[in-house]
Design an enzyme around this catalytic site. Structure first.
Site, mmCIF file in Angstrom:
data_model
loop_
_atom_site.group_PDB
_atom_site.id
_atom_site.type_symbol
_atom_site.label_atom_id
_atom_site.label_comp_id
_atom_site.label_asym_id
_atom_site.label_seq_id
_atom_site.Cartn_x
_atom_site.Cartn_y
_atom_site.Cartn_z
ATOM 1 N N CYS A 241 19.682 32.823 -12.977
ATOM 2 C CA CYS A 241 18.665 31.915 -13.519
ATOM 3 C C CYS A 241 17.293 32.487 -13.196
ATOM 4 O O CYS A 241 16.760 33.271 -13.971
ATOM 5 C CB CYS A 241 18.854 30.496 -13.013
ATOM 6 S SG CYS A 241 19.053 30.315 -11.238
ATOM 7 N N SER A 242 16.726 32.129 -12.077
ATOM 8 C CA SER A 242 15.383 32.614 -11.766
ATOM 9 C C SER A 242 15.115 32.467 -10.281
ATOM 10 O O SER A 242 14.010 32.135 -9.892
ATOM 11 C CB SER A 242 14.357 31.809 -12.547
ATOM 12 O OG SER A 242 14.569 30.443 -12.250
ATOM 13 N N CYS A 243 16.131 32.688 -9.447
ATOM 14 C CA CYS A 243 15.925 32.593 -8.004
ATOM 15 C C CYS A 243 14.825 33.587 -7.620
ATOM 16 O O CYS A 243 14.773 34.699 -8.149
ATOM 17 C CB CYS A 243 17.222 32.905 -7.264
ATOM 18 S SG CYS A 243 18.543 31.744 -7.695
ATOM 19 N N CYS B 120 16.835 37.987 -11.104
ATOM 20 C CA CYS B 120 17.870 36.981 -10.901
ATOM 21 C C CYS B 120 18.590 36.885 -12.236
ATOM 22 O O CYS B 120 18.040 36.348 -13.195
ATOM 23 C CB CYS B 120 17.309 35.625 -10.508
ATOM 24 S SG CYS B 120 18.602 34.358 -10.464
#
Lengths: 103, 205
Positions: free
Chosen positions: B113-115, B110
């Site tokens: 961000c950090s999906c 991702c």
């Protein structure tokens, strides 16, 4: 082999849960949140590489504070007062007893 | 945070860090305004710490390896299929399953961000959230894979998928050779978290 802890520090879990709960309660749209959070990460990562640990949740918390303030769900004065109250509660609670806020 | 202290220099409870106190202030204010339910927060933390994690994804992968109909349905509409197993996204995200083959190796990042597919893999590991992985997996995926100990044949193409808040990916790693006689339950143990992000391979028993 012991698996790595899911959250490195309790407050990481708390701020994560708070955000997920606000989303589930209809106060926060997830794609909007991801866009805002991504922008904060990008801004923080300009000068240095983020390690994905505490700096990641620091960016998360900063974003959440900003989003909630913009929507008038929180205000800086109340938050500062509560933070001080929590500090006092921790400092005045004997070791081993649960820390609670006096009203 | 409570801490063991034997010399009693600090008779009071240790003061949490600045961010921890800011989170407590947010929680208290939102609770007093009736916007959140503190019990729900505990429930969410318990769920992510204890109830969901890569074992959910491993269940899906092992089932896909052993059940051709399930595999076809999963590749067609992963959201519906994993929801039926009870693994649905709390944020209503769309799930997509990516099958690794001798020709194509999929890996997931991702860059925003950090999906991450929380219902199937839990909370992402630190490295998934790091700037290094988020930037380099797109730029030099083979080098990143090599650091995870994965070297692919040169004629295997690497495809890197960028997650978003709306679409999350689950990699179906290749089934290890010589596992034809293993049951679905035994196969689950071979499916590592990293293999479902595409940064590892399933374990060869």
């Amino acid at each position: 082999m012991k698996p790595d802890p899911v959250f490195e520090e309790p407050w990481h879990a708390q701020v994560f849960a708070l955000t997920v709960h606000l989303n589930e309660a209809g106060h926060l749209d997830w794609p909007d949140w991801a866009a805002r959070f991504g922008a904060t990460l990008k801004a923080h990562g300009v000068d240095r590489d983020l390690n994905g640990g505490s700096d990641y949740f620091a960016a998360w918390l900063e974003t959440l504070e900003a989003v909630l303030a913009e929507r008038a769900m929180t205000d800086a004065e109340s938050l500062a007062t509560l933070k001080t109250a929590w500090e006092r509660a921790y400092l005045s609670t004997p070791h081993g007893e649960p820390v609670v806020l006096s009203q | 945070m409570p801490h063991d202290h034997h010399n009693h220099e600090h008779p009071h409870t240790l003061l949490p860090s600045d961010p921890a106190l800011r989170v407590k202030a947010l929680e208290t204010l939102l609770t007093r305004k009736g916007l959140i339910d503190p019990a729900a927060l505990d429930e969410i933390i318990d769920t992510y710490e204890n109830k969901i994690g890569p074992k959910n994804g491993a269940h899906v992968v092992a089932k896909a390896w052993t059940d051709p109909e399930f595999r076809a349905a999963l590749l067609d509409d992963a959201t519906a299929v994993v929801s039926e197993l009870g693994y649905y996204g709390r944020q209503g995200e769309h799930m997509v399953a990516l099958e690794n083959t001798p020709d194509v190796h999929n890996m997931v990042v991702c860059t925003l961000c950090s999906c991450y597919p929380w219902p199937l893999l839990g909370i992402p590991p630190g490295w998934y959230k790091s700037d290094a992985y988020r930037a380099r997996s797109v730029r030099e995926p083979r080098k990143v894979l090599a650091e995870f100990g994965v070297t692919l044949p040169e004629d295997t193409a690497v495809r890197v998928w960028d997650s978003t808040a709306e679409v999350r990916y689950l990699v179906i790693p290749q089934r290890p050779k010589g596992t034809e006689n293993l049951s679905e339950a035994d196969l689950r143990a071979l499916v590592t978290r990293d293999s479902m992000i595409g940064c590892g391979l399933a374990v060869q028993p």
